[in-house]
Design a protein around this motif. Structure first.
Motif, PDB file in Angstrom:
ATOM      1  N   LYS A  80       0.815  -1.219   0.000  1.00  0.00           N
ATOM      2  CA  LYS A  80       0.000   0.000   0.000  1.00  0.00           C
ATOM      3  C   LYS A  80       0.847   1.267   0.000  1.00  0.00           C
ATOM      4  O   LYS A  80       0.338   2.336  -0.313  1.00  0.00           O
ATOM      5  CB  LYS A  80      -0.979  -0.005   1.173  1.00  0.00           C
ATOM      6  CG  LYS A  80      -0.359   0.271   2.523  1.00  0.00           C
ATOM      7  CD  LYS A  80      -1.449   0.463   3.551  1.00  0.00           C
ATOM      8  CE  LYS A  80      -0.839   0.744   4.911  1.00  0.00           C
ATOM      9  NZ  LYS A  80      -1.817   0.716   5.984  1.00  0.00           N
ATOM     10  N   ASP A  81       2.118   1.152   0.355  1.00  0.00           N
ATOM     11  CA  ASP A  81       2.997   2.327   0.350  1.00  0.00           C
ATOM     12  C   ASP A  81       3.656   2.569  -1.001  1.00  0.00           C
ATOM     13  O   ASP A  81       4.382   3.550  -1.173  1.00  0.00           O
ATOM     14  CB  ASP A  81       4.119   2.151   1.392  1.00  0.00           C
ATOM     15  CG  ASP A  81       3.584   2.117   2.808  1.00  0.00           C
ATOM     16  OD1 ASP A  81       2.522   2.720   3.049  1.00  0.00           O
ATOM     17  OD2 ASP A  81       4.231   1.489   3.665  1.00  0.00           O
ATOM     18  N   ARG A 127      -8.188   7.336   6.548  1.00  0.00           N
ATOM     19  CA  ARG A 127      -8.798   6.968   7.834  1.00  0.00           C
ATOM     20  C   ARG A 127      -9.524   8.151   8.444  1.00  0.00           C
ATOM     21  O   ARG A 127     -10.626   8.019   8.974  1.00  0.00           O
ATOM     22  CB  ARG A 127      -7.713   6.453   8.790  1.00  0.00           C
ATOM     23  CG  ARG A 127      -7.174   5.097   8.367  1.00  0.00           C
ATOM     24  CD  ARG A 127      -5.953   4.691   9.163  1.00  0.00           C
ATOM     25  NE  ARG A 127      -5.491   3.367   8.774  1.00  0.00           N
ATOM     26  CZ  ARG A 127      -4.225   2.973   8.851  1.00  0.00           C
ATOM     27  NH1 ARG A 127      -3.293   3.803   9.286  1.00  0.00           N
ATOM     28  NH2 ARG A 127      -3.886   1.757   8.486  1.00  0.00           N
ATOM     29  N   ARG A 150       4.321   5.123  16.590  1.00  0.00           N
ATOM     30  CA  ARG A 150       2.923   5.503  16.797  1.00  0.00           C
ATOM     31  C   ARG A 150       2.343   4.857  18.055  1.00  0.00           C
ATOM     32  O   ARG A 150       1.556   5.465  18.764  1.00  0.00           O
ATOM     33  CB  ARG A 150       2.101   5.146  15.555  1.00  0.00           C
ATOM     34  CG  ARG A 150       2.321   6.166  14.435  1.00  0.00           C
ATOM     35  CD  ARG A 150       1.416   5.902  13.263  1.00  0.00           C
ATOM     36  NE  ARG A 150       1.844   4.750  12.489  1.00  0.00           N
ATOM     37  CZ  ARG A 150       1.024   3.901  11.880  1.00  0.00           C
ATOM     38  NH1 ARG A 150      -0.269   4.063  11.967  1.00  0.00           N
ATOM     39  NH2 ARG A 150       1.498   2.912  11.179  1.00  0.00           N
ATOM     40  N   ALA A 165      -3.159  -0.371  10.896  1.00  0.00           N
ATOM     41  CA  ALA A 165      -3.430  -1.534  10.049  1.00  0.00           C
ATOM     42  C   ALA A 165      -3.190  -2.785  10.879  1.00  0.00           C
ATOM     43  O   ALA A 165      -2.162  -2.915  11.540  1.00  0.00           O
ATOM     44  CB  ALA A 165      -2.505  -1.530   8.841  1.00  0.00           C
ATOM     45  N   GLY A 192      -2.182  -4.839   3.712  1.00  0.00           N
ATOM     46  CA  GLY A 192      -1.965  -6.216   4.159  1.00  0.00           C
ATOM     47  C   GLY A 192      -1.200  -7.089   3.178  1.00  0.00           C
ATOM     48  O   GLY A 192      -0.873  -8.226   3.488  1.00  0.00           O
TER      49      GLY A 192
HETATM   50  N1  LIG Z   1       1.503   3.592   6.103  1.00  0.00           N
HETATM   51  C1  LIG Z   1       2.356   2.807   6.937  1.00  0.00           C
HETATM   52  C2  LIG Z   1       2.117   1.360   6.808  1.00  0.00           C
HETATM   53  N2  LIG Z   1       2.415   0.710   5.685  1.00  0.00           N
HETATM   54  C3  LIG Z   1       2.070  -0.606   5.849  1.00  0.00           C
HETATM   55  C4  LIG Z   1       1.566  -0.772   7.112  1.00  0.00           C
HETATM   56  C5  LIG Z   1       1.096  -2.036   7.709  1.00  0.00           C
HETATM   57  C6  LIG Z   1       1.104  -3.242   6.817  1.00  0.00           C
HETATM   58  C7  LIG Z   1       0.059  -3.202   5.739  1.00  0.00           C
HETATM   59  O1  LIG Z   1      -0.985  -2.536   5.900  1.00  0.00           O
HETATM   60  O2  LIG Z   1       0.263  -3.839   4.702  1.00  0.00           O
HETATM   61  C8  LIG Z   1       1.603   0.460   7.738  1.00  0.00           C
HETATM   62  C9  LIG Z   1       1.170   0.745   9.095  1.00  0.00           C
HETATM   63  C10 LIG Z   1      -0.245   1.220   9.251  1.00  0.00           C
HETATM   64  O3  LIG Z   1      -0.874   1.658   8.289  1.00  0.00           O
HETATM   65  O4  LIG Z   1      -0.740   1.216  10.397  1.00  0.00           O
END
Ligand SMILES: NCc1[nH]cc(CCC(=O)O)c1CC(=O)O
Length: 305
Positions: A80-81, A127, A150, A165, A192
């Motif tokens: 997702k990043d 969110r 966090r 997440a 995820g």
């Molecule tokens: N943006 C940060 C990020 N990138 C991926 C995850 C967690 C793992 C995932 O969602 O695949 C998180 C942490 C979150 O959003 O709390």
């Protein structure tokens, strides 16, 4: 030829867990691999400007550069990043089986009904917008940093809760008991899932990584990311998308929100998997024609893009 696959990763606890997971999977398939944590943005030097190579992601650019410079062979990311358009010369080599794709509310104290003017922390526009849509009277405050940072901030502030997440917390074994699953919140596209990228020209690594690809997760995240890229055109808007496969059918839920959460357009479709080509694009176009176009216009102004 040296066939040890060098896995580049950021050095947060979650990123290292994910890289080690890929290392284990490669080793199970008979390949040798080592982890190379890439620390800072220090070495962002290539023979062309980053933007000319299409390197944009804040979380991914250091590793993109390390790959293009030949310091590492592959990189592991939370999918997702990763920007929907990969840099020139870098390709998707494997999408790993998705873990829990939900968002969670971590409560400051034990889970209980939230106050009507509760304060909730999150750094994510998606969110925040969905939270305010559901709880217009709540106060949403900014919260940034990696998962560990966090969690620490939640401990040290008097917020009622913070959104995380599930996958990130579960992977590093930090999911506390006092949480609520936010099953009404549409997750980030590809939440995820893990993405492994390689150089386009690196046939050895690409072949090795093919064995790690999870077909269903690949299909679902492709649809989610096509939905995202069709809507956003390069800005980080409050957009959620989730596709799930149930035997022969795929269920897609997508949503676009205004920053203040007051407007939203959502879509839900359940169709046969064999008819899923372009589903992400089709759903995005439907959202745009049902009021999403105005939301996007306003968003682009507000985010000054
Ligand atoms: N943006 C940060 C990020 N990138 C991926 C995850 C967690 C793992 C995932 O969602 O695949 C998180 C942490 C979150 O959003 O709390």
């Amino acid at each position: 030829m040296n066939n040890v696959i060098r896995i580049g990763t950021r050095d947060s606890e979650l990123a290292l867990w994910q890289a080690n997971h890929v290392k284990d999977l490669l080793e199970k398939n008979g390949f040798e691999a080592i982890i190379i944590p890439v620390k800072s943005d220090g070495d962002l030097i290539l023979d062309k400007p980053l933007h000319e190579l299409g390197i944009t992601g804040v979380f991914t650019k250091t590793l993109d550069v390390a790959m293009l410079n030949g310091t590492v062979d592959i990189a592991v990311h939370s999918m997702k990043d990763v920007p929907t358009k990969l840099p020139q010369g870098i390709v998707k080599a494997a999408v790993l089986e998705r873990a829990n794709n939900r968002d969670l509310l971590l409560h400051k104290d034990t889970p209980k009904e939230l106050d009507k003017n509760a304060t909730i922390a999150t750094g994510s526009l998606r969110r925040k917008a969905q939270w305010l849509n559901k709880y217009p009277k709540h106060n949403v405050v900014d919260l940034r940093g990696n998962v560990n940072t966090r969690l620490e901030k939640l401990k040290n502030n008097d917020w009622d809760g913070a959104v995380f997440a599930a996958a990130g917390l579960e992977r590093i074994n930090l999911k506390p008991k006092n949480h609520t699953v936010l099953d009404w919140m549409i997750p980030a596209p590809a939440q995820g899932a893990m993405l492994v990228v390689a150089l386009e020209k690196d046939n050895f690594c690409r072949e090795a990584l093919k064995k790690l690809n999870h077909y269903e997760t690949d299909i679902c995240t492709t649809i989610e990311r096509e939905f995202l890229s069709t809507l956003e055109g390069g800005c980080t808007a409050p957009i959620g998308a989730i596709a799930e496969i149930d035997i022969d059918y795929l269920t897609f839920t997508g949503g676009l929100f205004s920053l203040d959460g007051k407007q939203k357009v959502t879509i839900e479709k359940r169709i046969l998997i064999e008819h899923c080509d372009d589903l992400g694009v089709i759903c995005a176009k439907e959202i745009l024609s049902k009021g999403g176009e105005e939301i996007m216009k306003k968003l682009k102004k507000e985010l000054s893009l």
